[in-house]
Design an enzyme around this catalytic site. Structure first.
Site, PDB file in Angstrom:
ATOM      1  N   GLU A   1       3.318 -19.121  26.668  1.00 41.93           N
ATOM      2  CA  GLU A   1       2.104 -19.926  26.468  1.00 41.93           C
ATOM      3  C   GLU A   1       2.035 -21.048  27.501  1.00 41.93           C
ATOM      4  O   GLU A   1       0.968 -21.373  28.007  1.00 41.93           O
ATOM      5  CB  GLU A   1       2.034 -20.501  25.047  1.00 41.93           C
ATOM      6  CG  GLU A   1       2.146 -19.474  23.925  1.00 41.93           C
ATOM      7  CD  GLU A   1       1.266 -18.253  24.064  1.00 41.93           C
ATOM      8  OE1 GLU A   1       0.176 -18.358  24.654  1.00 41.93           O
ATOM      9  OE2 GLU A   1       1.682 -17.153  23.610  1.00 41.93           O
TER      10      GLU A   1
ATOM     11  N   GLU B   1      -2.602 -11.663  31.078  1.00 41.29           N
ATOM     12  CA  GLU B   1      -1.508 -11.274  30.183  1.00 41.29           C
ATOM     13  C   GLU B   1      -0.389 -10.529  30.911  1.00 41.29           C
ATOM     14  O   GLU B   1       0.790 -10.840  30.719  1.00 41.29           O
ATOM     15  CB  GLU B   1      -2.038 -10.460  28.999  1.00 41.29           C
ATOM     16  CG  GLU B   1      -2.967 -11.254  28.069  1.00 41.29           C
ATOM     17  CD  GLU B   1      -2.373 -12.550  27.547  1.00 41.29           C
ATOM     18  OE1 GLU B   1      -1.142 -12.748  27.641  1.00 41.29           O
ATOM     19  OE2 GLU B   1      -3.141 -13.411  27.051  1.00 41.29           O
TER      20      GLU B   1
HETATM   21  N1  B3K Z   1      -3.653 -15.151  24.434  1.00 43.90           N
HETATM   22  C1  B3K Z   1      -3.148 -15.011  23.087  1.00 43.90           C
HETATM   23  C2  B3K Z   1      -3.664 -13.788  22.418  1.00 43.90           C
HETATM   24  C3  B3K Z   1      -4.613 -14.049  21.332  1.00 43.90           C
HETATM   25  C4  B3K Z   1      -4.904 -12.791  20.554  1.00 43.90           C
HETATM   26  C5  B3K Z   1      -6.315 -12.633  20.235  1.00 43.90           C
HETATM   27  N2  B3K Z   1      -6.617 -11.484  19.412  1.00 43.90           N
HETATM   28  C6  B3K Z   1      -1.662 -14.968  23.047  1.00 43.90           C
HETATM   29  C7  B3K Z   1      -0.970 -14.735  24.331  1.00 43.90           C
HETATM   30  O1  B3K Z   1      -0.944 -13.650  24.865  1.00 43.90           O
HETATM   31  O2  B3K Z   1      -0.442 -15.659  24.866  1.00 43.90           O
HETATM   32 ZN    ZN Z   2      -0.476 -14.287  26.766  1.00 44.73          ZN
END
Ligand code: B3K
Ligand code: ZN
Length: 868
Positions: A302, A324
């Site tokens: 994160e 991602e």
């Molecule tokens: N970006 C969020 C994912 C949220 C999921 C939405 N359905 C977590 C992550 O990959 O860091």
């Molecule tokens: Zn992520």
């Protein structure tokens, strides 16, 4: 079943307006929250003087008032339904103020503004912001936000949002307010708000350029003493991103909040990460070593999004892997640098093979960049995340560390503050390296796992060895014909003494067949190929089991040693399955027992690695090696192999178990974790024998363990032994840990995964337990997911009751939390891979679901793809 519309990448159009500023006010009351949003907007200059309707996304809430400029609009002057808010025309520059009422207590879907216990919080990715206020809910609309929160001071003493706190103070009637301003432009999916009675753990970090950053981790009061590992991990991540990628944090404040009810693992909202408590809270008494590693990885993930995702974001959701895949690659590299690189690589690849490879062979198969979706949340997949990270890793291999870093620097420089595409990323990498990556880009647009076979040819006369690689990818719903991928492969040559004859070097496959010739090499050498798993392919080779046993012992790449061991296990299990199916007696080959025993003797070396290399693949991993999955035979074969090894090597396992017992219970250093993992691997082999002698050892560890890793390992083994043993262990574990909801999740999941006869009945009974609720995703994952995904013997019961139970739960959950229901439904995805009887029963459950009148869009998409 109602049809739902697909959104296609080819239909992408930029938004017609620019949002210059967003000003939000949340007035939190006991039974509702009033949201006022002031948008400063202008028409895209290219459209000035055109009549362009303004269309905003909107959830199902009611609108109270709309003010455009200084005109109050009457309901007939705007259009508003459950999905859209629109105005027929606007001036070129204008302000729009919309007020609406939310009911966070009724929001069980956990998207938008919702309640978790006494805390109010938000989750906006992917498209949850529209449930808060009408807005262009798309990642390419970026704007600076300010956010005012007004609430009761006793119920909600802590009021948080993105960016910096610019003002706060008291109001009448025991109420107070806080004003937050985020100076960075962001898409609305990164908006966050938290209000609650929270405690905080504080620390500081000084960045490379000397900026002093306040770090704050918030949790419920009783958990605040379990946040220190998360804090350590955050500081490690901040330092690592400076060193490895030259990326500094950009605000004066970084906040993390732990929440009990959360659909995902965590969320990277700008300056205010919201986390599933599972990925924040830990101490050695209540968290396992795996939990500690998971927290370190997710906290870092994160944090890394601040640059890869937040500062540079996505042009549209199809590009999801741009943030991602890249961020997973970054967190994998971080974990490799913090811990053991080979062990990290093994666990990342294991995850890919266990979950992404099967995704490619089922109805959810899609390219790393999907072309279409009904509900974006269904595409937060192993393909986008894990395969996406492998694609970045291949670029890293092709360019090498230095050029890759140059490319990343240019990417940050060129696209900071923008919403971009995968082409933009790969384009930068092509530019800095001078390489043509056009064929390589196919990894983003063509779906499926390539099957690569490697064969050796030795020419005695010229003393040369040729390696021939052939690649093929099965057609699927995305492409009926597949073109060859650009596949990097690292190869070294080693001799029988285990010495390197030819150093590791990078080769590239670009055709259906590629051959590489090595001159002047002796006949008795072994090629070590796809070292460190250079590419996400299914590899078959002409290695015999003897060759594999040699590579397991002597390959100079630990990943390939692990891979050789796993291939040997799978081959052995395949032979056993064939014997079972033919009604022949089972026998484990002496060669395997010997190779295993030799490896176990090396227990003074790398214990973390050894515990991975000697672990049998799970039944859920083994099934991927069969075209038609024979659930019982796989279970029987694996159990037989495990018990045979345990029987033949009992004293060796006991010796190593004793040797690894010295680690201090509270010690979470790599060495102590490694000792525990090898110790508990030995215990798990011994435990499979289930005789009095081993039962005693397991029982002792269960009762006297000084940490959760050891206690949980023993508990798991006891849960499989027999009903008497299980029925004593379960209440004991519950009584001890009932106050710790995350430990109770483990308690549910162990029972859901038990191999004992009456497991389904136990699971059904547990759905009525006072600590179980369908409203909490962690509880659903602990009990229902664990049963449906990780207990093949019981989920696939021959009487179909496992299917029936799970389908009922999916439909029940769909009314509460569609996102999680859709995820759960993927347990039916591989239905075509089972015998006819099971196929028919699984299909029937999918059809029953399809017949429901009011299926969520989320579940509709999964069910309709499965039945297509
Ligand atoms: N970006 C969020 C994912 C949220 C999921 C939405 N359905 C977590 C992550 O990959 O860091
Ligand atoms: Zn992520």
């Amino acid at each position: 079943m109602n049809e739902h519309k697909k959104i296609h990448l080819k239909d992408y159009r930029p938004f017609e307006f620019i949002v210059d500023h967003v000003d939000l006010v949340f007035d939190i009351r006991d039974d509702h929250t009033r949201v006022t949003s002031k948008l400063k907007m202008k028409k895209d200059p290219a459209r000035a003087n055109e009549t362009t309707p303004l269309v905003l996304n909107k959830g199902t809430f009611d609108i109270i008032s709309v003010v455009a400029g200084d005109m109050v609009l009457l309901p007939g002057e705007y259009k508003s339904d459950d999905e859209i808010f629109s105005l027929v025309a606007t001036p070129d520059i204008f302000e729009l103020e919309i007020t609406n009422i939310l009911k966070p207590d009724e929001n069980t879907a956990l998207e938008g503004l919702y309640r978790s216990g006494s805390i109010l919080c938000t989750q906006c990715e992917a498209q949850g912001f529209r449930n808060i206020t009408p807005y262009p809910d798309r990642p390419d609309v970026m704007a600076p936000f300010s956010c005012t929160i007004v609430a009761d001071k006793t119920r909600y003493p802590v009021l948080l949002s993105n960016g910096n706190l610019v003002k706060s103070g008291d109001l009448d009637n025991n109420r107070h307010f806080a004003v937050w301003e985020d100076p960075f432009k962001k898409p609305c999916y990164l908006f966050a708000l938290v209000a609650g009675d929270l405690d905080v753990l504080e620390d500081r970090f000084t960045t490379a350029s000397g900026r002093d950053v306040a770090l704050k981790i918030y949790s419920e009061k009783e958990n605040i003493d379990r946040c220190s590992h998360a804090m350590t991990s955050l500081k490690q991540a901040m330092a690592w991103d400076e060193k490895r990628f030259g990326r500094e944090y950009d605000l004066d404040l970084y906040q993390i909040v732990a929440i009990n009810d959360f659909n995902a693992g965590a969320m990277e909202n700008k300056g205010l990460n919201i986390f599933n408590a599972k990925y924040v809270l830990a101490d050695p008494q209540t968290a396992t070593d795996d939990d500690f590693m998971g927290i370190q990885g997710v906290i870092a993930h994160e944090y890394f999004h601040n640059w890869t995702g937040n500062r540079i974001t996505l042009k549209n959701w199809f590009q999801l892997s741009l943030k991602e895949g890249l961020t997973v690659f970054r967190d994998q590299e971080f974990s490799s640098d913090m811990n053991s690189r080979p062990v990290q690589r093994i666990s990342d690849v294991k995850k890919l093979m266990a979950a992404q490879f099967p995704e490619d062979s089922g109805p959810m198969v899609h390219p790393v960049r999907p072309d279409a979706y009904i509900k974006m949340d269904n595409f937060y997949t192993m393909t986008v995340y894990e395969k996406g990270a492998e694609v970045i890793r291949m670029i890293y291999q092709l360019l090498g560390q230095a050029l890759f870093r140059t490319g990343m620097d240019l990417y940050f420089e060129k696209f900071d503050g923008m919403a971009v595409t995968l082409e933009d990323f790969v384009g930068v990498m092509a530019k800095v390296s001078g390489r043509n990556l056009d064929q390589f880009f196919r990894w983003y647009t063509q779906s499926g796992t390539p099957a690569v076979s490697m064969t050796r040819q030795y020419d005695e006369n010229t003393k040369s060895m040729s390696l021939t690689f052939t690649q093929a990818t099965s057609p699927d719903r995305n492409q009926s014909e597949k073109k060859p991928f650009h596949i990097p492969v690292r190869i070294a040559l080693i001799n029988r003494a285990g010495e390197t004859v030819k150093q590791d070097a990078l080769y590239e496959l670009t055709q259906e067949t590629d051959t590489f010739k090595f001159e002047n090499v002796p006949a008795d050498i072994y090629p070590s190929v796809f070292r460190e798993f250079t590419a996400p392919v299914r590899l078959t080779t002409d290695f015999s089991d003897q060759d594999l046993a040699f590579l397991m012992a002597r390959d100079t790449d630990p990943f390939n040693q692990w891979h050789a061991a796993q291939t040997l296990f799978v081959n052995e299990i395949k032979n056993l399955v064939t014997a079972i199916q033919a009604g022949n007696p089972m026998a484990v080959s002496a060669g395997l027992v010997n190779a295993f025993s030799l490896a176990l003797e090396e227990n003074q070396k790398d214990r973390a690695f050894l515990s991975r290399a000697l672990a049998l693949p799970q039944e859920t991993e083994i099934k991927d090696h069969f075209e038609i999955i024979d659930v019982e035979a796989i279970h029987q074969a694996r159990t037989f192999l495990k018990q045979t090894l345990a029987q033949k090597l009992t004293s060796e396992f006991k010796t190593v178990y004793e040797l690894c017992r010295s680690a201090n219970s509270d010690d979470i250093s790599g060495g102590a974790m490694a000792d525990r993992s090898l110790k508990n691997l030995c215990l798990s082999y011994l435990g499979s024998l289930a005789n009095n002698d081993v039962q005693d050892i397991v029982q002792k560890q269960f009762e006297h363990a000084g940490n959760m890793t050891d206690e949980f390992a023993a508990f798991k083994i006891l849960s499989h032994m027999n009903a008497d043993v299980r029925d004593k262990a379960c209440p004991a574990f519950y009584d001890k840990w009932q106050a710790r909801t995350l430990v109770i999740d483990k308690w549910f999941s162990v029972q859901a995964q038990s191999s004992l006869e009456d497991t389904l009945d136990q699971v059904k009974k547990l759905t009525t337990h006072k600590d179980f609720t369908m409203a909490n995703p962690n509880k659903v994952r602990a009990l229902i997911f664990a049963f449906a995904m990780n207990n093949p013997m019981h989920f696939h019961r021959v009487d179909g009751q496992g299917y029936e139970f799970t389908a009922e739960r999916i439909l029940m959950l769909d009314k509460i939390n569609p996102q999680t229901a859709a995820r759960l439904c993927s347990c039916f995805n591989l239905w075509k891979r089972y015998d006819e009887n099971r196929q028919a029963m699984m299909k029937k459950q999918l059809e029953t679901m399809a017949e429901q009148k009011e299926l969520s869009r989320n579940l509709y998409e999964i069910v309709s793809r499965a039945l297509e």
